[in-house]
Design an enzyme around this catalytic site. Structure first.
Site, PDB file in Angstrom:
ATOM      1  N   GLY A 215      -5.530  30.112  90.203  1.00  0.00           N
ATOM      2  CA  GLY A 215      -5.878  30.143  88.730  1.00  0.00           C
ATOM      3  C   GLY A 215      -7.314  29.952  88.303  1.00  0.00           C
ATOM      4  N   ILE A 218     -12.557  32.573  90.812  1.00  0.00           N
ATOM      5  CA  ILE A 218     -12.700  33.289  92.188  1.00  0.00           C
ATOM      6  C   ILE A 218     -11.395  33.457  92.508  1.00  0.00           C
ATOM      7  CG2 ILE A 218     -13.599  33.165  94.434  1.00  0.00           C
ATOM      8  CD1 ILE A 218     -15.734  33.641  92.545  1.00  0.00           C
ATOM      9  N   ASP A 238      -1.737  27.030  92.868  1.00  0.00           N
ATOM     10  CA  ASP A 238      -2.727  26.113  92.120  1.00  0.00           C
ATOM     11  C   ASP A 238      -2.029  25.084  91.532  1.00  0.00           C
ATOM     12  OD1 ASP A 238      -4.680  25.673  90.069  1.00  0.00           O
ATOM     13  OD2 ASP A 238      -5.696  27.418  90.964  1.00  0.00           O
ATOM     14  N   SER A 329     -17.140  28.802 100.297  1.00  0.00           N
ATOM     15  CA  SER A 329     -18.256  27.726 100.083  1.00  0.00           C
ATOM     16  C   SER A 329     -19.340  27.895  99.163  1.00  0.00           C
ATOM     17  CB  SER A 329     -18.866  27.531 101.448  1.00  0.00           C
ATOM     18  OG  SER A 329     -19.604  26.408 101.627  1.00  0.00           O
ATOM     19  N   LYS A 332     -24.736  25.098  97.175  1.00  0.00           N
ATOM     20  CA  LYS A 332     -24.802  23.558  96.921  1.00  0.00           C
ATOM     21  C   LYS A 332     -24.452  22.893  98.118  1.00  0.00           C
ATOM     22  CE  LYS A 332     -24.303  24.102  92.038  1.00  0.00           C
ATOM     23  NZ  LYS A 332     -24.275  25.794  91.946  1.00  0.00           N
ATOM     24  N   VAL A 370     -21.569  32.276  90.225  1.00  0.00           N
ATOM     25  CA  VAL A 370     -21.027  33.758  89.513  1.00  0.00           C
ATOM     26  C   VAL A 370     -20.962  33.566  88.135  1.00  0.00           C
ATOM     27  CG1 VAL A 370     -19.626  34.220  91.508  1.00  0.00           C
ATOM     28  CG2 VAL A 370     -18.614  32.755  89.847  1.00  0.00           C
ATOM     29  N   SER A 373     -17.709  32.565  85.269  1.00  0.00           N
ATOM     30  CA  SER A 373     -16.705  31.555  85.620  1.00  0.00           C
ATOM     31  C   SER A 373     -16.536  30.537  84.792  1.00  0.00           C
ATOM     32  CB  SER A 373     -17.136  30.928  86.960  1.00  0.00           C
ATOM     33  OG  SER A 373     -18.289  30.310  87.196  1.00  0.00           O
ATOM     34  N   THR A 394     -31.683  22.492  80.974  1.00  0.00           N
ATOM     35  CA  THR A 394     -31.947  21.221  81.626  1.00  0.00           C
ATOM     36  C   THR A 394     -33.623  21.039  81.966  1.00  0.00           C
ATOM     37  OG1 THR A 394     -31.278  21.978  83.847  1.00  0.00           O
ATOM     38  CG2 THR A 394     -29.497  20.756  82.493  1.00  0.00           C
ATOM     39  N   ARG A 462     -29.198  16.850  84.863  1.00  0.00           N
ATOM     40  CA  ARG A 462     -28.212  16.101  84.887  1.00  0.00           C
ATOM     41  C   ARG A 462     -27.628  15.460  86.333  1.00  0.00           C
ATOM     42  NH1 ARG A 462     -23.728  20.555  82.770  1.00  0.00           N
ATOM     43  NH2 ARG A 462     -24.688  21.663  84.509  1.00  0.00           N
TER      44      ARG A 462
END
Length: 552
Positions: A215, A218, A238, A329, A332, A370, A373, A394, A462
């Site tokens: 859902g 990606i 999902d 993956s 991050k 991406v 998203s 930020t 953040r």
């Protein structure tokens, strides 16, 4: 009308000259010749100008047409120009066509080509151009971005429309209905990726394909792309039943059946039943918690889903002899400063550890952000612009890697078809994009000026965020593959499969007992490169301490 009169006069003049030079062969009377010219002009011109006379005198329209120019004078530009001239409904008046590939002075449907890009910029400076149509689908995205930036600097309020590149490979006539507003994807600066569709199709055709997280942005695109490769069964799993409902509806009447399953990947019994029923040959594992600040507040959920869910699915993949397990993956996961990144790094370790213990080939594919998203920066910026601002950034130094959802998914599928098991593939993300520049570009694309019409507010980092993302750890390197935009990371294993499984189980057990205070410390024991800032209150004041092994 002027061209008709000139043509008739020249033709009649030639006739009169011949009549004077060859009186024996051609015996025209001057009066008859004049009558012939007049009759030809009235009869031929009458048909041509009757509609114009009706529109301008009998039923005049006082609506001012928009001053329009077209960039791109080959097939696509010619078709759009023809459509504008044939249909008054578009209310456009084309004053010139510009294209460096075409000689100036060419007359196309009554409109002259006036030069290339430099001449077009001068035209925009001198005349009140309201609309620029870029009918040049194959223009490199970097060049397109520079062109749009230059035009917006001259006329910030000018409309710019583009013809999407996919129209260049269709047989349908191109028209004004196909052009659209410029999106950020158009000016990202990345040219379309090259994909070996045959190898992807060979890896999926006739197979049972399971997509977890179907859902999401990606996952849903993986379902769409797999559907076009003739799988035997296509299973979308999902926990979000609403998104599965919409996804399933997309394929109604297409001849492709999408089998939907609502379930949580951490529910081992449910996942066992699903795997037993569908007997997948390929699993694309996209299910994960990805929102960095949210997972800083709920680290237990990131650990349960990103680590526990991946471990459960990997074990079941071995049990049911799945051919390939491809995990999505993130960049991050490299030197993570947040729980989300650290848990995804553990998920990579799980896949590498499982590979070789059974016949399933485990592959991880690592890439950056991406565009478009859910929860990503572009939709947030667009909403802020539509609401009148401010746009919140930020940190002015922050940079991120970006690619579009379709190209990311196609490269994931390409990497999956190439993988032999145990690899961590890294996608070529191009150059990192400054978030502040992205905000300014999006404001300009909405015909507004940054700092004047829409203000930009700097809010500060953040929880869990860092200024720059990396695709490789310091100790990692890459080796090339047969695909120029896919690399293989050289990853060093920190522990064997048994030790890793024991540590993951130990951490999950802490969560089940309701102890979440020390999960970050236990997580760092698995991922030594994980660092985080712990926020405590001491005597009413906030104290931030860097919890990093690298920092001592």
């Amino acid at each position: 009308m002027i061209r008709i009169i000139l043509a008739v006069v020249v033709g009649g003049g030639v006739s009169l000259v011949l009549a004077g030079l060859l009186p024996d062969l051609i015996n025209y009377e001057n009066a008859f010749a004049a009558l012939m010219l007049t009759s030809a002009t009235l009869l031929i011109g009458g048909f041509r100008i009757s509609k114009r006379l009706y529109c301008e005198f009998v039923n005049p329209s006082h609506k001012e047409k928009k001053h329009t120019i077209i960039y791109g004078g080959e097939s696509m530009g010619e078709q759009i120009l023809r459509d504008i001239l044939r249909n008054d409904e578009w209310n456009l008046s084309v004053y010139g066509i510009f294209d460096d590939r075409i000689l100036p002075g060419l007359l196309m449907h009554g409109v002259y080509t006036l030069g290339g890009q430099e001449e077009m910029i001068n035209h925009i400076r001198q005349y009140p151009v309201k609309l620029l149509i870029i009918a040049f689908p194959e223009i490199p995205k970097g060049d397109l971005k520079r062109l749009i930036d230059e035009v917006k600097e001259i006329r910030p309020d000018m409309d710019i429309k583009v013809l999407p590149s996919f129209h260049s490979i269709t047989d349908d006539p191109v028209g004004v209905r196909h052009i659209r507003d410029v999106s950020y994807e158009d000016i990202l600066g990345r040219d379309p990726v090259e994909i070996d569709i045959d190898s992807i199709k060979a890896s999926i055709e006739g197979k049972n394909v399971l997509v977890t997280g179907a859902g999401g942005s990606i996952g849903s695109e993986l379902v769409r792309q797999c559907a076009g490769q003739s799988p035997n069964k296509l299973i979308a799993l999902d926990i979000d039943e609403t998104e599965l409902f919409y996804l399933k509806n997309e394929f109604k009447g297409t001849g492709t059946e999408v089998i939907s399953y609502v379930g949580n990947i951490t529910d081992e019994a449910k996942m066992d039943r699903v795997m037993n029923q569908v007997q997948p040959d390929i699993i694309f594992h996209a299910a994960a918690y990805k929102h960095v600040p949210m997972m800083e507040s709920f680290p237990d959920e990131a650990i349960k889903v990103n680590m526990g869910g991946t471990s459960t699915l990997a074990t079941l993949a071995c049990k049911y002899k799945v051919d390939k397990f491809v995990m999505i993956s993130t960049d991050k996961a490299v030197n993570p400063t947040n729980v989300m990144g650290a848990t995804k790094r553990v998920a990579e370790e799980i896949c590498m550890a499982k590979n070789g213990t059974c016949q399933t080939k485990f592959i991880s594919v690592r890439f950056g952000n991406v565009l478009g998203s859910r929860g990503s920066v572009v939709p947030i910026f667009i909403d802020q612009i539509k609401n009148g601002g401010p746009v919140t950034v930020t940190d002015p130094r922050m940079k991120r890697y970006f690619m579009t959802i379709p190209e990311a998914v196609l490269l994931v599928m390409q990497a999956g078809s190439m993988g032999n098991g145990g690899e961590v593939f890294v996608l070529d993300m191009g150059e990192p994009v400054k978030i502040l520049d992205m905000a300014k570009d999006l404001i300009r694309l909405h015909n507004l000026e940054p700092g004047k019409d829409i203000h930009i507010q700097i809010t500060g980092l953040r929880p869990g965020e860092k200024l720059f993302e990396e695709l490789l750890n310091a100790e990692e390197g890459v080796t090339e593959t047969k695909h120029k935009e896919i690399f293989k990371a050289v990853c060093s294993r920190k522990m064997n499969a048994e030790e890793l499984e024991e540590r993951v189980y130990h951490l999950l057990n802490h969560l089940e007992n309701g102890s979440t205070e020390y999960v970050r410390e236990h997580l760092r024991a698995i991922v030594p490169t994980y660092s985080y800032k712990e926020i405590n209150k001491v005597n009413g004041k906030i104290r931030v301490s860097d919890r990093s092994l690298l920092a001592g």
